[in-house]
Design a protein around this motif. Structure first.
Motif, PDB file in Angstrom:
ATOM      1  N   PHE A   1      -3.810   5.314  -0.187  1.00  0.00           N
ATOM      2  CA  PHE A   1      -4.669   5.808   0.882  1.00  0.00           C
ATOM      3  C   PHE A   1      -4.093   7.109   1.452  1.00  0.00           C
ATOM      4  CE2 PHE A   1      -4.992   1.167   0.800  1.00  0.00           C
ATOM      5  CZ  PHE A   1      -6.354   1.012   0.599  1.00  0.00           C
TER       6      PHE A   1
ATOM      7  N   GLY B   1      -8.574   5.737   5.104  1.00  0.00           N
ATOM      8  CA  GLY B   1      -7.723   6.117   3.977  1.00  0.00           C
ATOM      9  C   GLY B   1      -8.509   6.469   2.740  1.00  0.00           C
TER      10      GLY B   1
ATOM     11  N   GLU C   1      -8.314   1.075   6.093  1.00  0.00           N
ATOM     12  CA  GLU C   1      -8.705   1.175   4.686  1.00  0.00           C
ATOM     13  C   GLU C   1      -9.833   2.177   4.506  1.00  0.00           C
ATOM     14  OE1 GLU C   1     -10.452  -1.707   1.137  1.00  0.00           O
ATOM     15  OE2 GLU C   1      -9.069  -2.545   2.648  1.00  0.00           O
TER      16      GLU C   1
ATOM     17  N   GLU D   1       0.837  -1.196   0.000  1.00  0.00           N
ATOM     18  CA  GLU D   1       0.000   0.000   0.000  1.00  0.00           C
ATOM     19  C   GLU D   1       0.873   1.247   0.000  1.00  0.00           C
ATOM     20  OE1 GLU D   1      -2.635  -0.129   3.324  1.00  0.00           O
ATOM     21  OE2 GLU D   1      -3.471  -2.098   2.790  1.00  0.00           O
TER      22      GLU D   1
ATOM     23  N   TRP E   1       0.769   5.028   1.439  1.00  0.00           N
ATOM     24  CA  TRP E   1       0.088   5.926   2.369  1.00  0.00           C
ATOM     25  C   TRP E   1       0.629   7.341   2.205  1.00  0.00           C
ATOM     26  CZ3 TRP E   1      -0.425   3.606   7.992  1.00  0.00           C
ATOM     27  CH2 TRP E   1      -1.168   2.415   7.932  1.00  0.00           C
TER      28      TRP E   1
ATOM     29  N   TYR F   1      -3.981   9.817   4.859  1.00  0.00           N
ATOM     30  CA  TYR F   1      -4.188   9.867   6.310  1.00  0.00           C
ATOM     31  C   TYR F   1      -3.710  11.189   6.890  1.00  0.00           C
ATOM     32  CZ  TYR F   1      -4.666   4.818   5.749  1.00  0.00           C
ATOM     33  OH  TYR F   1      -5.066   3.574   5.343  1.00  0.00           O
TER      34      TYR F   1
ATOM     35  N   LYS G   1      -8.832  10.157   1.075  1.00  0.00           N
ATOM     36  CA  LYS G   1      -8.452  10.137  -0.354  1.00  0.00           C
ATOM     37  C   LYS G   1      -9.514  10.835  -1.200  1.00  0.00           C
ATOM     38  CE  LYS G   1      -7.209   6.768  -3.974  1.00  0.00           C
ATOM     39  NZ  LYS G   1      -7.105   5.308  -4.260  1.00  0.00           N
TER      40      LYS G   1
END
Length: 251
Positions: free
Chosen positions: A208, A241, A238, A172, A174, A210, A245
């Motif tokens: 994602f 995120g 998830e 992933e 971030w 945050y 997003k």
């Protein structure tokens, strides 16, 4: 990492290192701007204007990469000659502790995470980039803007390369710290370029957004969400995120 993923990482590392060497030619012009922008910041010795992440030189092929975490830009501790690594200050220690406490994520923050920034140009506080953009020469303004675009391209190439060469456990990406990704934020060029790069690629589903780890904002945000949602940690992460997003990218 498998052979293909390792080669993706090596290409990323070598290109970024070369870029930092090129951008380093602006250090003498950056230093006075960085010092002026940071007036009033206590216990602060300016040592590195453009910060390459030396942690990349310690990555081994046997390392399993679960996350690419993208912070803002190198801060006070990151730019010290004795460090020159990303997220090694208070924010990094909070992130490290989060992953250590949540073993279900199966992640050592210093072993299974590649840490990038939206620009390698240092400021004591991210907002001070605005001072440099306002008071710097055309060359300095171009450096900051172009470095954002290039870092977005490199982030995509690294993430998509690792993702597309995975058989399972897809890594992933971030984006942490999104306030300056919003309209009129200092990182809007990064935001726009990143979205452009991912267009048509399924790896976008593993991107994602945050709150930043600094001031515990990431953890406070997560805890607030978990109060109202009886979901496992991974599902909460998830969902949060995706929410942020959508706030930044509109999807």
């Amino acid at each position: 990492m498998n052979d293909s993923q390792w080669n993706v990482f090596l290409r990323f590392r070598d290109e970024f290192k070369n870029l930092c060497n090129q951008w380093g030619q602006f250090s003498n012009e950056l230093y006075p701007l960085q010092k002026e922008a940071a007036k009033g910041v206590p216990d602060y010795n300016l040592e590195t204007a453009i910060v390459y992440n030396k942690a990349y030189d310690e990555v081994q092929k046997t390392d399993k990469i679960n996350f690419i975490v993208i912070g803002d830009n190198p801060g006070k501790e990151e730019q010290l000659a004795s460090n020159q690594k990303y997220l090694v200050g208070q924010s990094g220690r909070i992130a490290e502790g989060f992953f250590r406490r949540n073993s279900e994520l199966g992640t050592d923050f210093r072993k299974n995470v590649l840490i990038l920034n939206k620009t390698p140009v240092h400021t004591a506080k991210t907002v001070q980039l605005k001072y440099i953009l306002k008071n710097g020469s055309k060359e300095i303004v171009s450096l900051i803007n172009e470095s954002q675009k290039k870092m977005a391209q490199l982030a995509f190439e690294l993430h998509n390369g690792l993702f597309s060469n995975s058989k399972n456990d897809f890594p992933e990406l971030w984006l942490v710290g999104y306030s300056e990704l919003k309209k009129n934020g200092v990182f809007n060029r990064y935001r726009d370029e990143l979205k452009k790069q991912y267009e048509g690629y399924s790896s976008w589903n593993k991107v994602f957004v945050y709150q930043h780890f600094s001031m515990n904002r990431f953890i406070v945000d997560l805890n607030e969400f978990r109060k109202d949602n009886n979901l496992p940690l991974k599902n909460c992460l998830e969902e949060i995120g995706k929410i942020h997003k959508n706030e930044i990218f509109g999807d």
